[in-house]
Design an enzyme around this catalytic site. Structure first.
Site, PDB file in Angstrom:
ATOM      1  N   VAL A  59       0.840  -1.206   0.000  1.00 41.70           N
ATOM      2  CA  VAL A  59       0.000   0.000   0.000  1.00 41.70           C
ATOM      3  C   VAL A  59       0.871   1.250   0.000  1.00 41.70           C
ATOM      4  O   VAL A  59       0.594   2.209  -0.732  1.00 41.70           O
ATOM      5  CB  VAL A  59      -0.983   0.009   1.200  1.00 41.70           C
ATOM      6  CG1 VAL A  59      -1.765   1.311   1.250  1.00 41.70           C
ATOM      7  CG2 VAL A  59      -1.923  -1.174   1.113  1.00 41.70           C
ATOM      8  N   CYS A  60       1.928   1.257   0.796  1.00 38.28           N
ATOM      9  CA  CYS A  60       2.820   2.419   0.836  1.00 38.28           C
ATOM     10  C   CYS A  60       3.488   2.636  -0.513  1.00 38.28           C
ATOM     11  O   CYS A  60       3.584   3.768  -0.996  1.00 38.28           O
ATOM     12  CB  CYS A  60       3.881   2.242   1.919  1.00 38.28           C
ATOM     13  SG  CYS A  60       3.228   2.137   3.586  1.00 38.28           S
ATOM     14  N   SER A  61       3.929   1.564  -1.118  1.00 36.51           N
ATOM     15  CA  SER A  61       4.578   1.644  -2.418  1.00 36.51           C
ATOM     16  C   SER A  61       3.624   2.176  -3.483  1.00 36.51           C
ATOM     17  O   SER A  61       3.942   3.123  -4.211  1.00 36.51           O
ATOM     18  CB  SER A  61       5.100   0.264  -2.823  1.00 36.51           C
ATOM     19  OG  SER A  61       5.652   0.308  -4.111  1.00 36.51           O
ATOM     20  N   THR A  64       2.568   5.894  -2.870  1.00 34.49           N
ATOM     21  CA  THR A  64       3.652   6.828  -3.190  1.00 34.49           C
ATOM     22  C   THR A  64       3.713   7.049  -4.695  1.00 34.49           C
ATOM     23  O   THR A  64       3.872   8.177  -5.166  1.00 34.49           O
ATOM     24  CB  THR A  64       4.997   6.304  -2.659  1.00 34.49           C
ATOM     25  OG1 THR A  64       4.917   6.192  -1.231  1.00 34.49           O
ATOM     26  CG2 THR A  64       6.140   7.230  -3.023  1.00 34.49           C
TER      27      THR A  64
END
Length: 168
Positions: A59-61, A64
């Site tokens: 999710v962070c990847s 971003t």
């Protein structure tokens, strides 16, 4: 005290999350070049800060990448910063491997307690020291125009709300 959930597990956050109309003075963080950088000292018309736990999570990847690709953010008047506890080397590797451009990736690895300034630091949890997922949009004077503390860490922020805040 603010809280979020991680896969339904409630997590308390240290510090107060900034609200619309407040002035936010940010701490110095470490860039991928290992140089210190203080967002609130930058001179852009808008400063978008995206905080998240780790670029090594799906999710962070993906979020971003989405933020780096938002057309409304590709402007000389908008500076985009990501903030996590990842090492600067990991952030640089991610930026290169994923082709992420136009985003200044910052780390608080030297002092994760800096996340308290943003009100996003996990407390008393297996993930203590990491950041909740959040978005903060500042104007040139560091006044908060929009802020979103994502209630469930495994979910992405509201990208439409970011775009609308830039248009307002």
């Amino acid at each position: 005290m603010n809280t979020v959930t991680f896969m339904g597990d409630k997590i308390a956050l240290a510090g107060g999350f900034p609200q619309k109309g407040e002035v936010l003075t940010t701490p110095a963080m470490t860039s991928v070049s290992l140089a210190p950088l203080t967002i609130s000292e930058k001179q852009a018309d808008f400063k978008l800060i995206y905080l998240f736990p780790s670029v090594d999570t799906p999710v962070c990847s993906s979020s971003t990448k989405v933020i780096s690709e938002l057309a409304e953010l590709k402007s000389e008047s908008v500076d985009v910063y990501t903030v996590s506890t990842d090492l600067p080397f990991a952030l640089a590797r991610y930026q290169e491997s994923e082709g992420v451009e136009g985003v200044e990736q910052l780390s608080v690895f030297k002092s994760p307690e800096l996340l308290k300034a943003f009100g996003t630091q996990f407390e008393e949890h297996a993930l203590s020291g990491l950041s909740a997922r959040a978005v903060i949009l500042l104007d040139a004077n560091n006044v908060v125009l929009h802020s979103e503390l994502v209630s469930e860490v495994t979910e992405e922020p509201n990208y439409n709300a970011i775009v609308e805040a830039l248009k307002a």
